[in-house]
Design a protein around this motif. Structure first.
Motif, PDB file in Angstrom:
ATOM      1  N   THR A  13       0.931  -1.221  -0.074  1.00 39.39           N
ATOM      2  CA  THR A  13       0.160  -0.021   0.009  1.00 39.39           C
ATOM      3  C   THR A  13       0.945   1.179   0.056  1.00 39.39           C
ATOM      4  O   THR A  13       2.037   1.325   0.673  1.00 39.39           O
ATOM      5  CB  THR A  13      -0.737  -0.013   1.335  1.00 39.39           C
ATOM      6  OG1 THR A  13      -1.558  -1.198   1.088  1.00 39.39           O
ATOM      7  CG2 THR A  13      -1.649   1.274   1.222  1.00 39.39           C
ATOM      8  N   TRP A  14       0.433   2.389  -0.749  1.00 38.34           N
ATOM      9  CA  TRP A  14       1.420   3.508  -1.061  1.00 38.34           C
ATOM     10  C   TRP A  14       0.454   4.633  -1.021  1.00 38.34           C
ATOM     11  O   TRP A  14      -0.459   4.675  -1.209  1.00 38.34           O
ATOM     12  CB  TRP A  14       1.896   3.306  -2.652  1.00 38.34           C
ATOM     13  CG  TRP A  14       2.747   2.180  -2.735  1.00 38.34           C
ATOM     14  CD1 TRP A  14       2.193   1.040  -3.240  1.00 38.34           C
ATOM     15  CD2 TRP A  14       3.994   2.054  -2.664  1.00 38.34           C
ATOM     16  NE1 TRP A  14       2.975   0.072  -3.141  1.00 38.34           N
ATOM     17  CE2 TRP A  14       4.281   0.617  -2.827  1.00 38.34           C
ATOM     18  CE3 TRP A  14       4.934   2.813  -2.266  1.00 38.34           C
ATOM     19  CZ2 TRP A  14       5.605   0.124  -3.122  1.00 38.34           C
ATOM     20  CZ3 TRP A  14       6.530   2.212  -2.087  1.00 38.34           C
ATOM     21  CH2 TRP A  14       6.495   1.113  -2.487  1.00 38.34           C
ATOM     22  N   PHE A  15       1.297   5.490  -0.200  1.00 40.18           N
ATOM     23  CA  PHE A  15       0.735   7.035  -0.081  1.00 40.18           C
ATOM     24  C   PHE A  15       1.520   7.936  -1.415  1.00 40.18           C
ATOM     25  O   PHE A  15       2.642   7.743  -1.581  1.00 40.18           O
ATOM     26  CB  PHE A  15       0.959   7.938   1.067  1.00 40.18           C
ATOM     27  CG  PHE A  15       0.807   9.324   0.884  1.00 40.18           C
ATOM     28  CD1 PHE A  15      -0.680   9.791   1.076  1.00 40.18           C
ATOM     29  CD2 PHE A  15       1.698  10.312   0.861  1.00 40.18           C
ATOM     30  CE1 PHE A  15      -0.936  11.128   1.253  1.00 40.18           C
ATOM     31  CE2 PHE A  15       1.503  11.493   0.632  1.00 40.18           C
ATOM     32  CZ  PHE A  15       0.162  12.085   0.896  1.00 40.18           C
ATOM     33  N   LEU A  63      -3.977   6.827  -1.545  1.00 44.80           N
ATOM     34  CA  LEU A  63      -3.444   5.720  -0.886  1.00 44.80           C
ATOM     35  C   LEU A  63      -3.920   4.725  -1.571  1.00 44.80           C
ATOM     36  O   LEU A  63      -5.258   4.377  -1.472  1.00 44.80           O
ATOM     37  CB  LEU A  63      -4.187   6.034   0.598  1.00 44.80           C
ATOM     38  CG  LEU A  63      -3.653   4.818   1.747  1.00 44.80           C
ATOM     39  CD1 LEU A  63      -1.986   5.411   1.904  1.00 44.80           C
ATOM     40  CD2 LEU A  63      -4.208   5.021   2.934  1.00 44.80           C
ATOM     41  N   HIS A 114       5.278   6.894  -0.680  1.00 46.93           N
ATOM     42  CA  HIS A 114       5.601   6.349   0.524  1.00 46.93           C
ATOM     43  C   HIS A 114       5.011   5.076   0.690  1.00 46.93           C
ATOM     44  O   HIS A 114       3.777   5.100   0.517  1.00 46.93           O
ATOM     45  CB  HIS A 114       5.147   7.505   1.708  1.00 46.93           C
ATOM     46  CG  HIS A 114       5.256   6.655   2.916  1.00 46.93           C
ATOM     47  ND1 HIS A 114       6.507   6.622   3.399  1.00 46.93           N
ATOM     48  CD2 HIS A 114       4.165   6.480   3.771  1.00 46.93           C
ATOM     49  CE1 HIS A 114       6.208   5.995   5.004  1.00 46.93           C
ATOM     50  NE2 HIS A 114       4.862   6.069   5.032  1.00 46.93           N
ATOM     51  N   ARG A 115       5.871   3.999   0.999  1.00 46.29           N
ATOM     52  CA  ARG A 115       5.200   2.774   1.414  1.00 46.29           C
ATOM     53  C   ARG A 115       4.803   2.649   2.763  1.00 46.29           C
ATOM     54  O   ARG A 115       5.453   3.000   3.703  1.00 46.29           O
ATOM     55  CB  ARG A 115       6.088   1.595   1.240  1.00 46.29           C
ATOM     56  CG  ARG A 115       5.325   0.359   1.241  1.00 46.29           C
ATOM     57  CD  ARG A 115       6.276  -0.964   0.655  1.00 46.29           C
ATOM     58  NE  ARG A 115       7.664  -0.971   1.483  1.00 46.29           N
ATOM     59  CZ  ARG A 115       7.685  -1.846   2.722  1.00 46.29           C
ATOM     60  NH1 ARG A 115       6.505  -2.110   3.139  1.00 46.29           N
ATOM     61  NH2 ARG A 115       9.013  -1.662   2.951  1.00 46.29           N
ATOM     62  N   VAL A 116       3.309   2.469   2.722  1.00 49.33           N
ATOM     63  CA  VAL A 116       2.891   2.497   4.397  1.00 49.33           C
ATOM     64  C   VAL A 116       3.179   1.230   4.836  1.00 49.33           C
ATOM     65  O   VAL A 116       3.328   0.179   4.361  1.00 49.33           O
ATOM     66  CB  VAL A 116       1.401   2.351   4.311  1.00 49.33           C
ATOM     67  CG1 VAL A 116       0.616   2.223   5.169  1.00 49.33           C
ATOM     68  CG2 VAL A 116       0.735   3.711   3.286  1.00 49.33           C
ATOM     69  N   ARG A 117       3.865   1.618   6.125  1.00 46.72           N
ATOM     70  CA  ARG A 117       4.484   0.378   6.687  1.00 46.72           C
ATOM     71  C   ARG A 117       3.411  -0.461   7.845  1.00 46.72           C
ATOM     72  O   ARG A 117       3.794  -1.540   8.175  1.00 46.72           O
ATOM     73  CB  ARG A 117       5.476   1.121   7.967  1.00 46.72           C
ATOM     74  CG  ARG A 117       6.240   2.106   7.135  1.00 46.72           C
ATOM     75  CD  ARG A 117       7.615   1.265   6.084  1.00 46.72           C
ATOM     76  NE  ARG A 117       8.326   2.345   5.375  1.00 46.72           N
ATOM     77  CZ  ARG A 117       8.972   1.981   4.685  1.00 46.72           C
ATOM     78  NH1 ARG A 117       8.920   0.669   4.162  1.00 46.72           N
ATOM     79  NH2 ARG A 117       9.732   2.874   4.023  1.00 46.72           N
ATOM     80  N   ASP A 121       0.323   3.803  10.221  1.00 46.84           N
ATOM     81  CA  ASP A 121       0.728   4.403   9.260  1.00 46.84           C
ATOM     82  C   ASP A 121      -0.345   4.598   8.048  1.00 46.84           C
ATOM     83  O   ASP A 121      -0.622   5.857   7.646  1.00 46.84           O
ATOM     84  CB  ASP A 121       2.025   3.821   8.610  1.00 46.84           C
ATOM     85  CG  ASP A 121       2.848   4.757   7.681  1.00 46.84           C
ATOM     86  OD1 ASP A 121       2.541   6.117   7.682  1.00 46.84           O
ATOM     87  OD2 ASP A 121       3.687   4.228   6.759  1.00 46.84           O
ATOM     88  N   PHE A 122      -1.120   3.564   7.950  1.00 45.81           N
ATOM     89  CA  PHE A 122      -2.344   3.680   6.994  1.00 45.81           C
ATOM     90  C   PHE A 122      -3.144   4.593   7.561  1.00 45.81           C
ATOM     91  O   PHE A 122      -3.753   5.750   6.765  1.00 45.81           O
ATOM     92  CB  PHE A 122      -2.885   2.169   6.970  1.00 45.81           C
ATOM     93  CG  PHE A 122      -3.997   2.154   6.042  1.00 45.81           C
ATOM     94  CD1 PHE A 122      -3.878   1.804   4.705  1.00 45.81           C
ATOM     95  CD2 PHE A 122      -5.277   2.545   6.386  1.00 45.81           C
ATOM     96  CE1 PHE A 122      -5.026   1.735   3.780  1.00 45.81           C
ATOM     97  CE2 PHE A 122      -6.350   2.452   5.359  1.00 45.81           C
ATOM     98  CZ  PHE A 122      -6.182   2.044   4.199  1.00 45.81           C
ATOM     99  N   HIS A 125      -2.181   8.487   7.134  1.00 49.76           N
ATOM    100  CA  HIS A 125      -2.160   8.704   5.952  1.00 49.76           C
ATOM    101  C   HIS A 125      -3.516   9.221   5.239  1.00 49.76           C
ATOM    102  O   HIS A 125      -4.045   9.910   4.399  1.00 49.76           O
ATOM    103  CB  HIS A 125      -1.424   7.795   4.884  1.00 49.76           C
ATOM    104  CG  HIS A 125       0.239   8.142   4.906  1.00 49.76           C
ATOM    105  ND1 HIS A 125       0.790   7.716   5.890  1.00 49.76           N
ATOM    106  CD2 HIS A 125       0.829   9.258   4.344  1.00 49.76           C
ATOM    107  CE1 HIS A 125       2.109   8.192   5.709  1.00 49.76           C
ATOM    108  NE2 HIS A 125       2.029   8.975   4.896  1.00 49.76           N
ATOM    109  N   ALA A 174       2.615  11.795   8.548  1.00 47.09           N
ATOM    110  CA  ALA A 174       1.818  11.562   7.153  1.00 47.09           C
ATOM    111  C   ALA A 174       2.398  12.718   6.101  1.00 47.09           C
ATOM    112  O   ALA A 174       2.737  13.790   6.557  1.00 47.09           O
ATOM    113  CB  ALA A 174       0.397  11.420   7.308  1.00 47.09           C
TER     114      ALA A 174
END
Length: 177
Positions: A13-15, A63, A114-117, A121-122, A125, A174
């Motif tokens: 998952t990416w932002f 996202l 940015h890769r969600v960790r 983090d999800f 964002h 974020a």
């Protein structure tokens, strides 16, 4: 040419943040139907899940989660940006460098990712995305911005319609750095 190091974790998952070249433009909301059609064009060919998104006049935040065996988010953004640009009449300013390569001057060349960790983090964002129109002064209440997945979250009962009235601490951890 600079060689950017990008994370290519399949199924992650990416932002993302994508900007127009002209940061004073209102093109994304003035041409929202065209932008939506560009997203549909991409999704039909290369599906991914859009977990949260906000479209502002001159930039967007999203996202997104890729399929388990896929890490090619750059292809998706290229398709969306290309489809959107192709449908617009010419007339924007383009640098000599862009013109010599046959490029339009609509989007900034790159995007921020940015890769969600983890779940925290999800959540940060998602909050950042939904609060962004208020942060930029477009609305006083998050619910008043029509081009946001915030409304989907409200309809699903995940967030209340009066969420984030004070802005609180949305900036911590974020968004773009």
């Amino acid at each position: 040419m600079t060689n950017y190091r990008r994370d290519h974790t399949p199924g992650a998952t990416w932002f993302f943040t994508l900007n127009l070249a002209d940061r004073r433009s209102r093109l994304l909301i003035d041409q929202i139907a065209l932008l939506r059609a560009s997203f549909r064009y991409c999704m039909k060919r290369h599906p991914w899940r859009i977990n949260a998104i906000v479209i502002l006049p001159d930039h967007l935040h999203a996202l997104c989660t890729l399929p388990p065996d896929d890490a090619d988010y750059a292809l998706r953004w290229r398709l969306i940006k290309t489809e959107f640009s192709r449908a617009l009449p010419y007339g924007e300013q383009a640098s000599e460098s862009r013109s010599s390569k046959g490029e339009r001057g609509i989007w900034q060349r790159r995007f921020w990712e940015h890769r969600v960790r983890d779940d925290d983090d999800f959540a940060r964002h998602v909050d950042y995305i939904h609060h962004n129109p208020r942060k930029h002064g477009h609305v006083e209440r998050v619910a008043d911005w029509p081009w946001s997945s915030f409304h989907r979250y409200v309809n699903a009962g995940i967030l209340p319609v009066d969420w984030a009235g004070d802005g609180g601490d949305m900036e911590r951890g974020a968004g773009e750095r």
